[in-house]
Enzyme design. Sequence first.
Site, PDB file in Angstrom:
ATOM      1  N   LYS A  52      30.659  28.430 -26.802  1.00 25.81           N
ATOM      2  CA  LYS A  52      29.659  29.707 -27.054  1.00 25.81           C
ATOM      3  C   LYS A  52      29.504  29.257 -25.812  1.00 25.81           C
ATOM      4  CE  LYS A  52      29.860  29.766 -32.021  1.00 25.81           C
ATOM      5  NZ  LYS A  52      29.064  28.947 -33.706  1.00 25.81           N
ATOM      6  N   GLN A  96      23.899  27.723 -35.099  1.00 24.10           N
ATOM      7  CA  GLN A  96      24.909  26.839 -35.568  1.00 24.10           C
ATOM      8  C   GLN A  96      25.197  26.118 -37.136  1.00 24.10           C
ATOM      9  OE1 GLN A  96      27.743  27.060 -33.515  1.00 24.10           O
ATOM     10  NE2 GLN A  96      29.130  26.265 -35.260  1.00 24.10           N
ATOM     11  N   ASP A 119      24.867  36.509 -35.332  1.00 26.39           N
ATOM     12  CA  ASP A 119      25.990  36.238 -36.360  1.00 26.39           C
ATOM     13  C   ASP A 119      25.594  37.093 -37.168  1.00 26.39           C
ATOM     14  OD1 ASP A 119      27.367  34.213 -35.630  1.00 26.39           O
ATOM     15  OD2 ASP A 119      25.365  32.731 -36.121  1.00 26.39           O
TER      16      ASP A 119
END
Length: 281
Positions: A52, A96, A119
């Site tokens: 990422k 994460q 997200d």
Amino acid sequence: MAYIIDGKKISSEIKDELKTTVGQWKEEGRSVCLAVIQVGDDPASSVYVGNKKKACAYIGIDSRSYELPEETSQEELLELIRKLNQDDTVDGILVQLPIPDHMNEKEVIHAISPEKDVDGFHPQSVGALSIGEEGFVSCTPAGIIQLLKRSGIEIEGKECVVVGRSNIVGKPMAMLLLRENGTVTVCHSRTRNLPEVCRRADILVAAIGKPRFFDDTYVKDGAVVIDVGIHRGADKKLCGDVDFDKVVGKVSAITPVPGGVGPMTIAMLMHNCVEAAKRKR
Ligand code: NDP
């Protein structure tokens, strides 16, 4: 012969488009920033976080990294999220997953401001998707819509069967296909006659997490097959939920594993960061 949908190529196109936009903003003195939080040092998570950050660097998005030790308390993590929510220089916040067992994942997801929820996991983002309002969409299903559109595959009026009903893949996938005017069926572990239901599909999305589960008895001639699964077999090779070799001769288009859905997830995360910055301004 089946058309092999090239997720690597399509994700590169998206990243290049974003790079151009971010580059133009930079000239105007505007920047985009993603805060990435990792708790603990799970090796798989470290690889995802690394990828990422690499994508951010390529596009020109500033990535701010927070690597917290495994023993961080829930309150310390929530405090950091609150700080980042209030920080005007941060456009997107990503925690994460998975986080350590002593933490409450739901509470952590809920703490992220919906304006920075790149997200797309916050209940407000999920609700916005289901009632057609502006919000962030979970990256993997959003990437699948891009794969279909950019491959010239029409969704409107098609029989779409999604197998899997998780909050991050199956359910948002079904909502997005519905938004595109597909006729959507969602299947799961209690579905009866699964092969028969799948054979109705013009577009079949396989997202159950079982290696090479879907063979040619699950697909009708000429169907489009999207394989979300990702597994490393005993032979160390990557494979999906679909038995590619058994299915490829029967379908009109299919995503390979690797190189299909996988690369799209990060591209759409980058897209959501740029979108967050756009909305803020
Ligand atoms: P989950 O384990 O959260 O959900 C699996 C779903 O599949 C559940 O709804 C379950 O049904 C259903 N299911 C399981 N077994 C069967 C079966 N035999 N028949 C019918 N339905 C079944 O998985 P995720 O949605 O998170 O992920 C699915 C796959 O996609 C995994 O392989 C994962 O690694 C991959 N993935 C890939 C990504 C990428 O970027 N390429 C991103 C995210 C996931 P029930 O609800 O009844 O239990």
